[in-house]
Scaffold this motif. Structure first.
Motif, PDB file in Angstrom:
ATOM      1  N   ARG A  92       0.850  -1.195   0.000  1.00  0.00           N
ATOM      2  CA  ARG A  92       0.000   0.000   0.000  1.00  0.00           C
ATOM      3  C   ARG A  92       0.879   1.235   0.000  1.00  0.00           C
ATOM      4  NH1 ARG A  92      -4.031   0.080   4.781  1.00  0.00           N
ATOM      5  NH2 ARG A  92      -5.129  -1.380   3.433  1.00  0.00           N
ATOM      6  N   ASP A  93       0.584   2.195  -0.883  1.00  0.00           N
ATOM      7  CA  ASP A  93       1.380   3.425  -0.916  1.00  0.00           C
ATOM      8  C   ASP A  93       0.792   4.466   0.028  1.00  0.00           C
ATOM      9  OD1 ASP A  93      -0.791   4.661  -2.240  1.00  0.00           O
ATOM     10  OD2 ASP A  93       0.043   4.230  -4.221  1.00  0.00           O
ATOM     11  N   ALA A  94       1.433   5.631   0.098  1.00  0.00           N
ATOM     12  CA  ALA A  94       1.032   6.666   1.050  1.00  0.00           C
ATOM     13  C   ALA A  94      -0.363   7.204   0.757  1.00  0.00           C
ATOM     14  CB  ALA A  94       2.050   7.811   1.026  1.00  0.00           C
ATOM     15  N   GLU A  95      -0.806   7.086  -0.495  1.00  0.00           N
ATOM     16  CA  GLU A  95      -2.134   7.580  -0.870  1.00  0.00           C
ATOM     17  C   GLU A  95      -3.224   6.522  -0.688  1.00  0.00           C
ATOM     18  OE1 GLU A  95       0.630   8.210  -2.980  1.00  0.00           O
ATOM     19  OE2 GLU A  95       0.738  10.083  -1.836  1.00  0.00           O
ATOM     20  N   GLY A  96      -2.846   5.343  -0.280  1.00  0.00           N
ATOM     21  CA  GLY A  96      -3.823   4.284  -0.059  1.00  0.00           C
ATOM     22  C   GLY A  96      -3.995   3.338  -1.230  1.00  0.00           C
ATOM     23  N   GLY A  97      -3.268   3.568  -2.321  1.00  0.00           N
ATOM     24  CA  GLY A  97      -3.335   2.652  -3.453  1.00  0.00           C
ATOM     25  C   GLY A  97      -2.693   1.318  -3.119  1.00  0.00           C
ATOM     26  N   GLU A  98      -3.266   0.239  -3.627  1.00  0.00           N
ATOM     27  CA  GLU A  98      -2.786  -1.100  -3.295  1.00  0.00           C
ATOM     28  C   GLU A  98      -2.391  -1.883  -4.541  1.00  0.00           C
ATOM     29  OE1 GLU A  98      -5.767  -3.058  -0.939  1.00  0.00           O
ATOM     30  OE2 GLU A  98      -5.236  -1.921   0.873  1.00  0.00           O
ATOM     31  N   GLY A 130       5.760   6.099   3.827  1.00  0.00           N
ATOM     32  CA  GLY A 130       4.392   6.449   4.214  1.00  0.00           C
ATOM     33  C   GLY A 130       3.388   5.364   3.907  1.00  0.00           C
ATOM     34  N   GLY A 131       3.848   4.262   3.329  1.00  0.00           N
ATOM     35  CA  GLY A 131       2.961   3.157   2.997  1.00  0.00           C
ATOM     36  C   GLY A 131       3.101   2.004   3.967  1.00  0.00           C
TER      37      GLY A 131
END
Length: 199
Positions: A92-98, A130-131
């Motif tokens: 998961r990245d810092a923006e919430g993408g998986e 951040g992920g």
């Protein structure tokens, strides 16, 4: 680190009748089931306490383990044992993408005490700043209560009975794990080695 039991045992998987027999509770009365919820609670507490003491999951179920970085990018020791399968790894990245990691990039190294998630290509996938990474896996010594080793099954019943007997006791003398239980589970505990000592 966050470890989540995503599939807790249903009441039907608990050895309620065996526990009643262990306690020598009377049967054949209309009120037989009145204490079932309380007894299941003691069984769950005993299972959890023994799992924590041994570092082993007794009855197989599913977990997720989430953390913000790998402690070892080549081979990460999983938090409980024995792990029977790793079903998914999600980055998961810092923006919430998986993104789901290709299973060809990792493998499970089975071990009684310290199973590892190993890279197939040098290093596990990089965790974004951040992920986080979420590992989904199944762990357990047995698929059901009837398949548990006899000594562990007996330890659970003994500890649950101890909790039941001392349910009104708020002092420490009655709340400690009985010697009979600790001796039954001793061989399942992982030995931790440190400099100059064995724990």
């Amino acid at each position: 680190m966050i470890l989540t039991d995503v599939a807790p045992l249903p009441d039907s998987a608990l050895p309620l009748e065996a526990f009643k027999a262990h306690l020598r509770l009377g049967t054949g009365f209309p009120e037989d089931s009145l204490q079932d919820g309380v007894l299941n609670g003691f069984l769950r507490a005993a299972l959890s306490a023994i799992e924590a003491r041994c570092g082993k999951i007794l009855i197989t179920r599913s977990f997720t383990w989430e953390q913000t970085r790998w402690r070892n990018a080549e081979a990460e020791v999983l938090p409980v044992a024995p792990v029977t399968s790793v079903t998914e790894i999600v980055m998961r990245d810092a923006e919430g993408g998986e993104v789901i990691v290709d299973p060809a990039l990792y493998r499970l190294e089975r071990d009684t005490h310290h199973p590892k998630l190993c890279s197939q290509r040098g290093f596990l996938p990089i965790v974004a700043k951040g992920g986080s990474v979420r590992v989904s896996f199944a762990a357990g010594l047995a698929p059901d209560w009837g398949s548990l080793p006899a000594d562990l099954a007996q330890a659970v019943l003994m500890l649950a009975a101890h909790y039941y007997e001392y349910r009104e006791d708020t002092g420490l003398h009655g709340g400690c794990m009985p010697f009979g239980v600790t001796s039954l589970i001793e061989r399942y505990r992982a030995i931790r080695l440190s400099v100059g000592a064995v724990q």
